[in-house]
Design a protein around this motif. Structure first.
Motif, PDB file in Angstrom:
ATOM      1  N   PRO A   1     -46.648 -52.751  40.138  1.00  0.00           N
ATOM      2  CA  PRO A   1     -47.049 -53.300  38.706  1.00  0.00           C
ATOM      3  C   PRO A   1     -47.317 -54.612  38.627  1.00  0.00           C
ATOM      4  O   PRO A   1     -47.105 -55.555  39.733  1.00  0.00           O
ATOM      5  N   VAL A   2     -48.271 -55.231  37.760  1.00  0.00           N
ATOM      6  CA  VAL A   2     -48.968 -56.225  37.792  1.00  0.00           C
ATOM      7  C   VAL A   2     -47.789 -57.388  37.338  1.00  0.00           C
ATOM      8  O   VAL A   2     -46.707 -56.794  36.527  1.00  0.00           O
ATOM      9  N   LYS A   3     -47.963 -58.429  37.541  1.00  0.00           N
ATOM     10  CA  LYS A   3     -46.722 -59.591  37.354  1.00  0.00           C
ATOM     11  C   LYS A   3     -47.496 -60.464  36.429  1.00  0.00           C
ATOM     12  O   LYS A   3     -47.970 -61.630  36.827  1.00  0.00           O
ATOM     13  N   PRO A   4     -47.072 -60.191  35.202  1.00  0.00           N
ATOM     14  CA  PRO A   4     -47.485 -61.195  33.934  1.00  0.00           C
ATOM     15  C   PRO A   4     -46.909 -62.353  33.990  1.00  0.00           C
ATOM     16  O   PRO A   4     -45.655 -62.504  34.458  1.00  0.00           O
ATOM     17  N   THR A   5     -47.261 -63.574  33.448  1.00  0.00           N
ATOM     18  CA  THR A   5     -46.589 -64.843  33.026  1.00  0.00           C
ATOM     19  C   THR A   5     -46.611 -64.652  31.398  1.00  0.00           C
ATOM     20  O   THR A   5     -47.324 -63.800  30.830  1.00  0.00           O
ATOM     21  N   PHE A   6     -45.338 -64.953  30.752  1.00  0.00           N
ATOM     22  CA  PHE A   6     -45.190 -65.062  29.336  1.00  0.00           C
ATOM     23  C   PHE A   6     -45.227 -66.199  28.554  1.00  0.00           C
ATOM     24  O   PHE A   6     -44.796 -67.271  29.293  1.00  0.00           O
ATOM     25  N   ARG A   7     -45.809 -66.069  27.811  1.00  0.00           N
ATOM     26  CA  ARG A   7     -45.609 -67.349  26.828  1.00  0.00           C
ATOM     27  C   ARG A   7     -45.660 -66.908  25.247  1.00  0.00           C
ATOM     28  O   ARG A   7     -46.182 -65.890  24.915  1.00  0.00           O
ATOM     29  N   THR A   8     -45.587 -68.038  24.332  1.00  0.00           N
ATOM     30  CA  THR A   8     -45.408 -67.640  22.916  1.00  0.00           C
ATOM     31  C   THR A   8     -46.926 -67.865  22.262  1.00  0.00           C
ATOM     32  O   THR A   8     -47.682 -69.000  22.888  1.00  0.00           O
ATOM     33  N   ALA A   9     -47.305 -67.097  21.484  1.00  0.00           N
ATOM     34  CA  ALA A   9     -48.897 -67.328  21.070  1.00  0.00           C
ATOM     35  C   ALA A   9     -49.036 -68.244  20.115  1.00  0.00           C
ATOM     36  O   ALA A   9     -48.051 -68.708  19.495  1.00  0.00           O
ATOM     37  N   THR A  10     -50.107 -68.889  20.195  1.00  0.00           N
ATOM     38  CA  THR A  10     -50.434 -70.038  18.997  1.00  0.00           C
ATOM     39  C   THR A  10     -51.559 -69.502  18.177  1.00  0.00           C
ATOM     40  O   THR A  10     -52.166 -68.241  18.518  1.00  0.00           O
ATOM     41  N   PRO A  11     -51.992 -70.100  17.225  1.00  0.00           N
ATOM     42  CA  PRO A  11     -53.101 -69.727  16.182  1.00  0.00           C
ATOM     43  C   PRO A  11     -54.344 -69.402  16.973  1.00  0.00           C
ATOM     44  O   PRO A  11     -55.040 -68.431  16.784  1.00  0.00           O
TER      45      PRO A  11
ATOM     46  N   VAL B   1     -47.358 -63.460  11.812  1.00  0.00           N
ATOM     47  CA  VAL B   1     -46.408 -63.203  12.946  1.00  0.00           C
ATOM     48  C   VAL B   1     -46.621 -64.187  14.019  1.00  0.00           C
ATOM     49  O   VAL B   1     -45.364 -64.930  14.206  1.00  0.00           O
ATOM     50  N   VAL B   2     -47.572 -64.734  14.268  1.00  0.00           N
ATOM     51  CA  VAL B   2     -47.839 -65.973  15.217  1.00  0.00           C
ATOM     52  C   VAL B   2     -47.028 -67.226  14.493  1.00  0.00           C
ATOM     53  O   VAL B   2     -46.320 -68.035  15.124  1.00  0.00           O
ATOM     54  N   ASN B   3     -47.227 -67.511  13.132  1.00  0.00           N
ATOM     55  CA  ASN B   3     -46.721 -68.587  12.382  1.00  0.00           C
ATOM     56  C   ASN B   3     -45.454 -68.390  11.848  1.00  0.00           C
ATOM     57  O   ASN B   3     -44.771 -69.358  11.143  1.00  0.00           O
ATOM     58  N   ASP B   4     -44.783 -67.432  12.037  1.00  0.00           N
ATOM     59  CA  ASP B   4     -43.230 -67.068  11.282  1.00  0.00           C
ATOM     60  C   ASP B   4     -42.273 -67.749  12.426  1.00  0.00           C
ATOM     61  O   ASP B   4     -42.227 -67.306  13.383  1.00  0.00           O
ATOM     62  N   THR B   5     -41.565 -68.633  11.578  1.00  0.00           N
ATOM     63  CA  THR B   5     -40.705 -69.485  12.299  1.00  0.00           C
ATOM     64  C   THR B   5     -39.261 -68.864  12.652  1.00  0.00           C
ATOM     65  O   THR B   5     -38.784 -69.131  13.342  1.00  0.00           O
ATOM     66  N   ALA B   6     -39.205 -67.538  12.056  1.00  0.00           N
ATOM     67  CA  ALA B   6     -38.076 -66.646  12.346  1.00  0.00           C
ATOM     68  C   ALA B   6     -38.296 -65.802  13.557  1.00  0.00           C
ATOM     69  O   ALA B   6     -37.563 -65.099  14.238  1.00  0.00           O
ATOM     70  N   GLY B   7     -39.482 -66.222  14.297  1.00  0.00           N
ATOM     71  CA  GLY B   7     -39.817 -65.277  15.432  1.00  0.00           C
ATOM     72  C   GLY B   7     -40.960 -65.674  16.112  1.00  0.00           C
ATOM     73  O   GLY B   7     -41.055 -66.796  15.889  1.00  0.00           O
ATOM     74  N   ARG B   8     -41.454 -64.832  16.959  1.00  0.00           N
ATOM     75  CA  ARG B   8     -42.648 -65.237  17.824  1.00  0.00           C
ATOM     76  C   ARG B   8     -43.307 -64.113  18.359  1.00  0.00           C
ATOM     77  O   ARG B   8     -42.926 -62.835  18.165  1.00  0.00           O
ATOM     78  N   MET B   9     -44.473 -64.179  18.540  1.00  0.00           N
ATOM     79  CA  MET B   9     -45.541 -63.303  19.333  1.00  0.00           C
ATOM     80  C   MET B   9     -45.428 -63.711  20.846  1.00  0.00           C
ATOM     81  O   MET B   9     -46.011 -64.872  21.131  1.00  0.00           O
ATOM     82  N   LEU B  10     -44.865 -63.003  21.524  1.00  0.00           N
ATOM     83  CA  LEU B  10     -44.727 -62.987  22.972  1.00  0.00           C
ATOM     84  C   LEU B  10     -46.096 -62.507  23.614  1.00  0.00           C
ATOM     85  O   LEU B  10     -46.530 -61.210  23.468  1.00  0.00           O
ATOM     86  N   LEU B  11     -46.717 -63.212  24.471  1.00  0.00           N
ATOM     87  CA  LEU B  11     -47.732 -62.846  25.181  1.00  0.00           C
ATOM     88  C   LEU B  11     -47.628 -62.703  26.563  1.00  0.00           C
ATOM     89  O   LEU B  11     -46.692 -63.197  27.326  1.00  0.00           O
ATOM     90  N   ALA B  12     -48.330 -61.632  27.209  1.00  0.00           N
ATOM     91  CA  ALA B  12     -48.128 -61.361  28.730  1.00  0.00           C
ATOM     92  C   ALA B  12     -49.526 -61.620  29.242  1.00  0.00           C
ATOM     93  O   ALA B  12     -50.465 -61.004  28.564  1.00  0.00           O
ATOM     94  N   GLU B  13     -49.718 -62.442  30.236  1.00  0.00           N
ATOM     95  CA  GLU B  13     -51.082 -62.798  30.531  1.00  0.00           C
ATOM     96  C   GLU B  13     -51.214 -62.391  32.375  1.00  0.00           C
ATOM     97  O   GLU B  13     -50.084 -62.623  32.849  1.00  0.00           O
ATOM     98  N   VAL B  14     -52.105 -62.031  32.967  1.00  0.00           N
ATOM     99  CA  VAL B  14     -52.414 -62.048  34.171  1.00  0.00           C
ATOM    100  C   VAL B  14     -53.617 -62.837  34.547  1.00  0.00           C
ATOM    101  O   VAL B  14     -54.925 -62.410  34.130  1.00  0.00           O
ATOM    102  N   ASP B  15     -53.374 -63.689  35.186  1.00  0.00           N
ATOM    103  CA  ASP B  15     -54.565 -64.608  35.765  1.00  0.00           C
ATOM    104  C   ASP B  15     -55.211 -65.100  34.406  1.00  0.00           C
ATOM    105  O   ASP B  15     -56.494 -65.641  34.372  1.00  0.00           O
ATOM    106  N   GLY B  16     -54.587 -65.707  33.220  1.00  0.00           N
ATOM    107  CA  GLY B  16     -54.897 -66.103  32.568  1.00  0.00           C
ATOM    108  C   GLY B  16     -55.525 -65.416  31.163  1.00  0.00           C
ATOM    109  O   GLY B  16     -56.090 -65.728  30.082  1.00  0.00           O
ATOM    110  N   THR B  17     -55.643 -63.935  31.621  1.00  0.00           N
ATOM    111  CA  THR B  17     -56.092 -62.952  30.387  1.00  0.00           C
ATOM    112  C   THR B  17     -54.980 -62.265  29.677  1.00  0.00           C
ATOM    113  O   THR B  17     -53.839 -61.949  30.563  1.00  0.00           O
ATOM    114  N   LEU B  18     -55.360 -62.139  28.410  1.00  0.00           N
ATOM    115  CA  LEU B  18     -54.115 -61.439  27.623  1.00  0.00           C
ATOM    116  C   LEU B  18     -54.085 -59.882  28.120  1.00  0.00           C
ATOM    117  O   LEU B  18     -55.168 -59.477  27.900  1.00  0.00           O
ATOM    118  N   VAL B  19     -52.998 -59.552  28.361  1.00  0.00           N
ATOM    119  CA  VAL B  19     -53.075 -57.948  28.876  1.00  0.00           C
ATOM    120  C   VAL B  19     -51.742 -57.182  27.936  1.00  0.00           C
ATOM    121  O   VAL B  19     -52.062 -55.970  28.042  1.00  0.00           O
TER     122      VAL B  19
END
Length: 177
Positions: A3-13, A56-74
């Motif tokens: 499996p690919v090994k993503p890095t995770f971060r919270t989305a921004t606008p 969703v991205v701007n909702d203070t009660a949650g987050r949009m979780l991103l998974a990226e591989v080599d800086g690309t959203l996957v």
């Protein structure tokens, strides 16, 4: 295949356009048929839009979780903190990467965040009942079918154009503790 090994971060606008493109590619049109999560056989039209993703991205009660591989959203998913449980939604994995373990990693990270950051006791999600293969995938990951259903929003084109008249959502739940 490892499996690919993503890095995770919270989305921004600034991530909204790429998120819309990823979500649409995973669920609608011919491109979605490269993966197994397509809804192209039951729904036409859009899966989401920039306004919905931005909410969703701007909702203070949650987050949009991103998974990226080599800086690309996957992959991505919505997490929402709701009084004692977390809601999981807007889950998308790039069609060409589906079936390789990436979705399992994203789901596991979402569950970890809900448990550790919000002390959520359960994860809730709704899935279209006609998506038996997808429901089975969640069941294999510990989710339980509740039998509790809610209607599909027929007539609201923001959620797509149904190709059948029997669509509804079922609540799936997993204990996180």
């Amino acid at each position: 295949m490892d499996p690919v090994k993503p890095t995770f971060r919270t989305a921004t606008p600034s991530d909204v356009p790429a998120l819309v493109a990823l979500i649409e590619s995973a669920y609608r049109g011919d491109a979605s048929r490269a993966g197994w999560t397509t809804e192209a056989d039951i729904l036409d039209g859009q899966r989401t839009d920039p306004e919905g993703v931005a909410a969703v991205v701007n909702d203070t009660a949650g987050r949009m979780l991103l998974a990226e591989v080599d800086g690309t959203l996957v992959a991505c998913c919505q997490l929402e903190n709701r009084a004692g449980h977390a809601y999981f939604g807007m889950f998308a994995v790039s069609p060409t990467l589906q079936g390789g373990g990436l979705g399992r990693q994203v789901l596991a990270e979402a569950e970890r965040l809900a448990r550790e950051e919000w002390a959520a006791q359960e994860m809730h999600m709704t899935v279209i009942t006609a998506r038996e293969e997808l429901i089975a995938w969640y069941v294999r990951r510990g989710y339980v079918r509740t039998g509790e259903t809610s209607p599909f929003p027929y007539g609201d084109e923001r959620f797509g154009l149904p190709k059948r008249d029997d669509l509804e959502f079922e609540l799936l739940v997993k204990k996180l503790t």
